[in-house]
Design a protein around this motif. Structure first.
Motif, PDB file in Angstrom:
ATOM      1  N   PHE A   1     -25.096 -77.558 -44.585  1.00  7.95           N
ATOM      2  CA  PHE A   1     -24.423 -78.330 -43.906  1.00  7.95           C
ATOM      3  C   PHE A   1     -24.149 -77.478 -42.395  1.00  7.95           C
ATOM      4  O   PHE A   1     -23.755 -77.357 -41.695  1.00  7.95           O
ATOM      5  CB  PHE A   1     -22.737 -78.497 -44.250  1.00  7.95           C
ATOM      6  CG  PHE A   1     -22.981 -79.513 -45.677  1.00  7.95           C
ATOM      7  CD1 PHE A   1     -22.827 -80.753 -45.272  1.00  7.95           C
ATOM      8  CD2 PHE A   1     -22.647 -79.423 -46.762  1.00  7.95           C
ATOM      9  CE1 PHE A   1     -23.247 -81.251 -46.615  1.00  7.95           C
ATOM     10  CE2 PHE A   1     -22.551 -80.473 -47.576  1.00  7.95           C
ATOM     11  CZ  PHE A   1     -23.165 -81.400 -47.595  1.00  7.95           C
ATOM     12  N   GLU A   2     -24.335 -75.750 -42.656  1.00  5.18           N
ATOM     13  CA  GLU A   2     -23.681 -74.743 -41.912  1.00  5.18           C
ATOM     14  C   GLU A   2     -24.846 -75.833 -40.757  1.00  5.18           C
ATOM     15  O   GLU A   2     -24.780 -75.163 -38.992  1.00  5.18           O
ATOM     16  CB  GLU A   2     -23.873 -73.663 -42.523  1.00  5.18           C
ATOM     17  CG  GLU A   2     -22.694 -72.860 -43.373  1.00  5.18           C
ATOM     18  CD  GLU A   2     -21.600 -73.460 -42.470  1.00  5.18           C
ATOM     19  OE1 GLU A   2     -21.506 -73.283 -41.016  1.00  5.18           O
ATOM     20  OE2 GLU A   2     -20.247 -73.856 -42.899  1.00  5.18           O
ATOM     21  N   THR A   3     -26.626 -75.234 -41.599  1.00  4.76           N
ATOM     22  CA  THR A   3     -27.120 -75.026 -40.289  1.00  4.76           C
ATOM     23  C   THR A   3     -27.348 -76.410 -39.358  1.00  4.76           C
ATOM     24  O   THR A   3     -27.455 -76.552 -38.232  1.00  4.76           O
ATOM     25  CB  THR A   3     -28.496 -75.664 -40.781  1.00  4.76           C
ATOM     26  OG1 THR A   3     -28.393 -74.492 -42.516  1.00  4.76           O
ATOM     27  CG2 THR A   3     -29.866 -75.560 -40.205  1.00  4.76           C
ATOM     28  N   GLU A   4     -26.842 -77.463 -39.390  1.00  2.00           N
ATOM     29  CA  GLU A   4     -26.389 -78.743 -39.258  1.00  2.00           C
ATOM     30  C   GLU A   4     -25.193 -78.886 -38.298  1.00  2.00           C
ATOM     31  O   GLU A   4     -25.602 -78.929 -36.982  1.00  2.00           O
ATOM     32  CB  GLU A   4     -26.031 -79.749 -39.915  1.00  2.00           C
ATOM     33  CG  GLU A   4     -26.446 -81.606 -39.743  1.00  2.00           C
ATOM     34  CD  GLU A   4     -27.711 -81.078 -39.492  1.00  2.00           C
ATOM     35  OE1 GLU A   4     -28.806 -81.043 -39.796  1.00  2.00           O
ATOM     36  OE2 GLU A   4     -28.066 -82.585 -37.678  1.00  2.00           O
ATOM     37  N   LEU A   5     -24.533 -77.896 -38.547  1.00  2.76           N
ATOM     38  CA  LEU A   5     -23.349 -77.506 -37.494  1.00  2.76           C
ATOM     39  C   LEU A   5     -23.686 -77.116 -36.357  1.00  2.76           C
ATOM     40  O   LEU A   5     -23.441 -76.430 -35.405  1.00  2.76           O
ATOM     41  CB  LEU A   5     -21.859 -76.811 -38.692  1.00  2.76           C
ATOM     42  CG  LEU A   5     -20.358 -76.490 -37.967  1.00  2.76           C
ATOM     43  CD1 LEU A   5     -20.001 -78.225 -37.476  1.00  2.76           C
ATOM     44  CD2 LEU A   5     -19.659 -76.045 -38.791  1.00  2.76           C
ATOM     45  N   ALA A   6     -24.201 -75.581 -37.166  1.00  2.00           N
ATOM     46  CA  ALA A   6     -24.963 -74.700 -35.562  1.00  2.00           C
ATOM     47  C   ALA A   6     -25.822 -75.754 -35.270  1.00  2.00           C
ATOM     48  O   ALA A   6     -25.650 -75.471 -33.747  1.00  2.00           O
ATOM     49  CB  ALA A   6     -25.684 -73.727 -36.647  1.00  2.00           C
ATOM     50  N   ALA A   7     -26.682 -76.613 -35.369  1.00  2.00           N
ATOM     51  CA  ALA A   7     -27.644 -77.195 -34.745  1.00  2.00           C
ATOM     52  C   ALA A   7     -26.583 -78.145 -33.916  1.00  2.00           C
ATOM     53  O   ALA A   7     -27.517 -78.202 -32.169  1.00  2.00           O
ATOM     54  CB  ALA A   7     -28.679 -78.172 -35.517  1.00  2.00           C
ATOM     55  N   ALA A   8     -25.766 -78.606 -34.172  1.00  2.00           N
ATOM     56  CA  ALA A   8     -25.227 -79.205 -33.259  1.00  2.00           C
ATOM     57  C   ALA A   8     -24.500 -78.766 -32.509  1.00  2.00           C
ATOM     58  O   ALA A   8     -23.938 -79.174 -31.132  1.00  2.00           O
ATOM     59  CB  ALA A   8     -23.633 -79.921 -34.473  1.00  2.00           C
ATOM     60  N   ARG A   9     -23.682 -77.295 -32.322  1.00  2.00           N
ATOM     61  CA  ARG A   9     -23.041 -77.016 -31.129  1.00  2.00           C
ATOM     62  C   ARG A   9     -24.199 -76.327 -30.583  1.00  2.00           C
ATOM     63  O   ARG A   9     -23.656 -76.402 -29.107  1.00  2.00           O
ATOM     64  CB  ARG A   9     -22.790 -75.153 -32.387  1.00  2.00           C
ATOM     65  CG  ARG A   9     -21.154 -75.557 -32.641  1.00  2.00           C
ATOM     66  CD  ARG A   9     -20.581 -74.024 -32.975  1.00  2.00           C
ATOM     67  NE  ARG A   9     -21.644 -73.319 -33.868  1.00  2.00           N
ATOM     68  CZ  ARG A   9     -21.096 -72.935 -35.140  1.00  2.00           C
ATOM     69  NH1 ARG A   9     -20.352 -73.477 -35.974  1.00  2.00           N
ATOM     70  NH2 ARG A   9     -22.412 -72.016 -35.577  1.00  2.00           N
ATOM     71  N   ALA A  10     -25.440 -76.112 -30.441  1.00  2.00           N
ATOM     72  CA  ALA A  10     -26.656 -75.918 -29.781  1.00  2.00           C
ATOM     73  C   ALA A  10     -26.584 -76.728 -28.750  1.00  2.00           C
ATOM     74  O   ALA A  10     -26.838 -76.841 -27.637  1.00  2.00           O
ATOM     75  CB  ALA A  10     -27.326 -75.258 -30.627  1.00  2.00           C
ATOM     76  N   THR A  11     -26.754 -78.007 -29.880  1.00  2.00           N
ATOM     77  CA  THR A  11     -27.364 -79.405 -28.778  1.00  2.00           C
ATOM     78  C   THR A  11     -26.021 -79.647 -27.480  1.00  2.00           C
ATOM     79  O   THR A  11     -26.617 -79.696 -26.800  1.00  2.00           O
ATOM     80  CB  THR A  11     -27.489 -80.217 -29.892  1.00  2.00           C
ATOM     81  OG1 THR A  11     -27.707 -79.980 -30.363  1.00  2.00           O
ATOM     82  CG2 THR A  11     -28.020 -81.278 -28.796  1.00  2.00           C
TER      83      THR A  11
END
Ligand code: PEP
Ligand code: MG
Length: 885
Positions: A151-161
């Motif tokens: 989940f954390e990786t997905e969340l970080a990706a969402a922030r980056a996008t």
């Protein structure tokens, strides 16, 4: 049928066994009319049943349904309602607080339909979707063990996008995408869809909280804190209130007094626009609670009044978790708060001054273990370099060690280490246990690091914001430090120093030493007051194990009223070894007498000094105990020396005879061999020389105007006949020393047979002193020197021992022998003096046992004397104030 569920309005603070601490206190607050969201508690009994059978106990789910209906009626919302859904939190809560060790799941009741209802009803779509993504994340991780990283990786990706730095900046649409992605992650890891049925969510969550009782970190924490492993946790289901609904919402933690120092005032942290666990997790830096007075004065005033009422009700420091939702204050938790040892003493004394508790109760609010912690040293700040920076002083103490950046390294380290982290979480527990101290760059006094460190009595400085921690280095004040560099952290001031700062004695020790007066110092005044009261109440006297005049003098300053054990063998070491060698090698009576005659004046001088230091108080001198060959060089060393001499064609001389003696005296089990009274009976003149030295020393003290009160103690007696023989010899020696005062002769009880035949032994003994070190070894049949390192860890892990039987008396086994010996000894000789001089004499739990067993005194090492004095007083008032004998 067993009842497994209690509404908050049904319980009260005394039902901790059944409802857990959190549930019992939520019930109490509800009864007090404080603003607690409605809810109910599933009992610890249900958890135990679930863990035993692996299934929900019969009737539990329908009980939960019934209470959910009550809750819905009270809050006028319905669980799973598509327009205005009730959401609930599911929190663990065991009898004893286990901060962060078990699970919590928030926002249960959200699904693809109710999320829209929450959005409409709250008028805040972003908030609804953010709550939903939090639920999937927490639920996936907790209930189905989906790796948190997924989940954390997905969340970080969402922030980056989205090109944003924090989660709070993600838009509604981005959160909706995230929910979609999270559901996919959930499906991939679990092979099923995220449950849309809200009741299923709730039941699964309750089961996972039950299971979290047995999570590895929880088991470890209980072992460390000595919490029984079989209690189980209760589960609290409560209507959700939201602290993350904008700037008029927030969440916080408060203490009614400072948990570090005990000072009165307003202590706590507040985090605006944040939900539940964010404060404790120390993820964002909080503001001090006093700032809430400006942010939301109405809630602040209400909170202050709630805190006052809670203190009155609990008659103690309380800590509180609260949430403000759109300007409305809600209490989520309270409990009698953990505190540092210093705060425990200061608060106990304050509560007496305020008329809230009696001095007897105040004694129960502190412990010998806490006093022992206060006797630790602190930094000598005059010798310290300028600090690198200052953090929040979260748990006092002075810790020096090499920096480690992760818990695995801390746990593996061989020397002292300081664990340096941005923040800690429950997985860091093994590393925290292994470290001297903990330093974090984020979080306040209520962060995970701070709470756990205080509980463990470890030094902790947290929230040192100037630290830039970057992998395996930390930069502060323009310096970069690496793993292995030594730092010093001061948990009292929050200062962080480079290098190893010299450490100085604790003020409490200096007070006991008479170097500091208590005047004006809140801690010393509190310690003084409680020690005096303990002294008034105690029935057990406290003596010291002291072999030298220096130790005896210190013990006396620390409040010992006698020496309970002087081990005379220490007087045969150093230069005097030669004389013991002569004694062992003597071929004729006259050679032996000469060796003994040379030892006599040395022993006499030792005893004179000791008796002078303890003038007017009893000094129990034990005749020599260890096997004599312990005073000779080791077999290997002698063998090598003799072999070398022989190889060179030289005469090994004295070494040759020594080697022969060592070989002759070699024992397979020296612990069970020729020692103690057996030695005295086999080596003629040895005990007589010691008795003469004692009597002559006493006579010399009398001649000097002193008041010597020596007593002679015979070790390792197993049969009355042994004691009678030694006694006969000793009495005739005593009769031959003019000017000596009457000297009592008694025995140690340290062989199980002595305990069982105590009635016979008492006929020849004027006093007993339990040698619980030997008694423990011989009762269990293991040798302390061999087994502690060999298998005690495993035994503790398996729960075979709750504590090492060499530290805390094994009340059922060894303790039973103690009780038998006291009964039989006193039946045969009423008024027989009975004490203990094994290590257990300074252990808090054991002191309580000895009080209950009716002993007259405990004897322990000088530094533990204050601890034993405090515990002796506590033991007396714990039994309702009356003499329990
Ligand atoms: C004991 O056995 O408890 C005791 C005090 O004697 P030692 O430790 O010296 O054997
Ligand atoms: Mg012994």
């Amino acid at each position: 049928m067993t009842r497994y569920v209690y509404d908050f309005i049904e319980g009260n603070k005394d039902l901790k066994d059944l409802l857990g601490g959190k549930g019992a206190n939520l019930a109490e607050m509800t009864r007090m009319g404080l603003p607690v969201p409605p809810g109910f508690t599933v009992t610890t009994e249900a958890c135990r049943e679930y863990l035993r059978t692996g299934a929900m106990p019969a009737g539990l789910l329908s009980d939960v349904e019934d209470h959910l209906r009550l809750m819905q009626a009270r809050i006028e919302k319905t669980f799973g309602d598509s327009r205005d859904p009730l959401l609930v939190s599911v929190r663990s809560g065991a009898k004893f607080s286990m901060p962060g060790m078990m699970e919590t799941i928030l926002d249960i009741g959200l699904n693809d339909v109710t999320v829209a209802g929450l959005a409409r009803q709250s008028g805040d779509e972003r908030f609804a979707w953010d709550s939903y993504r939090r639920l999937i994340q927490m639920f996936g991780r907790t209930v189905f063990d989906v790796p948190a990283d997924a989940f954390e990786t997905e969340l970080a990706a969402a922030r980056a996008t989205a090109g944003v730095a924090t989660d709070a900046e993600l838009s509604t649409a981005q959160l909706q995408d995230l929910v979609y992605a999270y559901k996919k992650i959930f499906q991939e890891h679990t092979g099923r869809a995220f449950p849309q049925a809200v009741h299923e969510q709730l039941f699964l969550a309750i089961g996972s909280v039950f299971r979290s009782w047995n999570a590895e970190r929880a088991v470890l924490y209980r072992r460390q804190e000595r919490i029984p492993q079989n209690l189980g946790t209760a589960v609290n289901v409560m209507a959700m209130v939201f602290g993350n609904r904008g700037d008029s919402s927030g969440t916080g933690v408060a203490f009614t007094r400072d948990p570090a120092t005990g000072r009165r005032g307003v202590y706590g942290d507040y985090l605006r626009n944040a939900q539940g666990e964010d404060v404790v997790a120390g993820i964002r830096n909080t503001v001090s609670l006093t700032e809430l007075a400006t942010i939301d004065p109405v809630s602040y005033r209400q909170l202050m009044s709630v805190m006052q009422r809670l203190e009155q009700r609990y008659r103690d420091l309380c800590d509180i978790e609260f949430t403000i939702e759109n300007g409305t204050l809600w209490m989520l938790q309270t409990r009698v708060g953990k505190r540092t040892p210093a705060a425990a003493f200061v608060i106990a004394a304050q509560l007496v001054d305020e008329g809230t508790i009696s001095l007897d109760e105040a004694l129960q609010r502190v412990s010998g273990a806490q006093l022992a912690q206060l006797m630790f040293p602190s930094f000598d700040t005059d010798a310290a370099p300028p600090p690198l920076t200052v953090g929040v002083p979260a748990s006092p103490g002075a810790a020096v060690g090499a920096i480690v950046f992760d818990s695995t390294a801390a746990a593996a380290a061989t020397g002292p280490v300081i664990l340096v982290r941005r923040e800690t979480n429950p997985d860091d527990l093994p590393g925290m246990i292994a470290s001297q101290g903990i330093l974090t760059s984020r979080g306040g006094k209520t962060s995970h690091a701070a709470v756990v460190a205080r509980g463990m009595g470890k030094t902790c400085v947290c929230g040192a914001e100037d630290l830039r921690i970057d992998g395996d280095s930390v930069t502060v004040a323009g310096r970069t430090l690496h793993a292995g560099d030594v730092i010093s952290i001061d948990g009292m001031t929050g200062k962080i120093y480079p290098g190893a700062v010299p450490v100085r004695p604790s003020p409490v020790v200096r007070y006991f030493e008479g170097e500091l007066s208590a005047n004006g110092d809140p801690l010393l005044t509190a310690v003084e007051r409680l020690m005096i009261h303990a002294g008034h109440r105690a029935r057990l006297a406290v003596h010291a194990n002291a072999d030298t005049a220096t130790d005896a003098a210190r013990a006396r300053r620390f409040g010992a009223t006698g020496v309970g054990l002087c081990r005379t063998e220490h007087m045969f070491l150093g230069d005097r070894r030669q004389l013991v060698e002569r004694l062992i090698l003597a071929d004729t009576d006259s050679e032996r007498d000469e060796a003994l005659a040379a030892l006599l004046p040395l022993q006499r001088k030792d005893f004179e000094d000791l008796l002078a230091a303890m003038d007017g108080l009893p000094v129990t001198i034990r005749l020599i105990d260890p096997p004599l060959h312990e005073f000779l060089p080791p077999l290997e060393e002698l063998t090598a020396r003799v072999a070398r001499a022989e190889a060179l064609g030289e005469d090994p001389g004295r070494d040759g005879s020594l080697l022969a003696a060592v070989r002759r005296m070699h024992e397979q089990n020296p612990m069970l061999g020729l020692r103690g009274v057996r030695l005295g009976l086999v080596v003629p003149g040895l005990f007589a020389m010691q008795v003469r030295a004692i009597a002559q020393a006493a006579a010399a003290r009398v001649a000097d105007g002193g008041d010597p009160r020596p007593e002679i103690m015979v070790p390792l007696v197993g049969a009355v006949q042994e004691l009678e023989t030694v006694r006969g010899e000793a009495e005739s020696v005593l009769a031959g020393v003019p000017g000596a005062p009457p000297i009592r002769i008694g025995t140690m009880i340290e062989v199980p047979r002595a305990a069982l035949t105590a009635g016979q032994i008492a006929s020849a003994a004027e006093f007993f002193s339990f040698g619980t070190n030997d008694l423990t070894q011989m009762t269990w049949g293991f040798s302390r020197d061999d087994v502690e390192g060999a298998f005690f860890c495993r035994y503790l892990a398996l729960g075979i021992f709750a504590a090492s039987p060499f530290e805390t008396i094994d009340a059922d086994g060894v303790g039973e022998l103690v009780r038998i010996a006291v009964d039989r000894g006193r039946a045969a000789r009423p008024g027989l003096t009975v004490g203990v001089c094994g290590e257990h004499g300074g252990d808090p739990a054991s002191v309580r046992f000895f009080h209950d067993a009716g002993l007259d005194y405990v004897s322990c090492s000088p530094f533990r004397v204050p601890v034993a004095r405090l515990e002796a007083g506590r033991a007396a008032c714990r039994a309702g104030g009356s003499d329990s004998r």
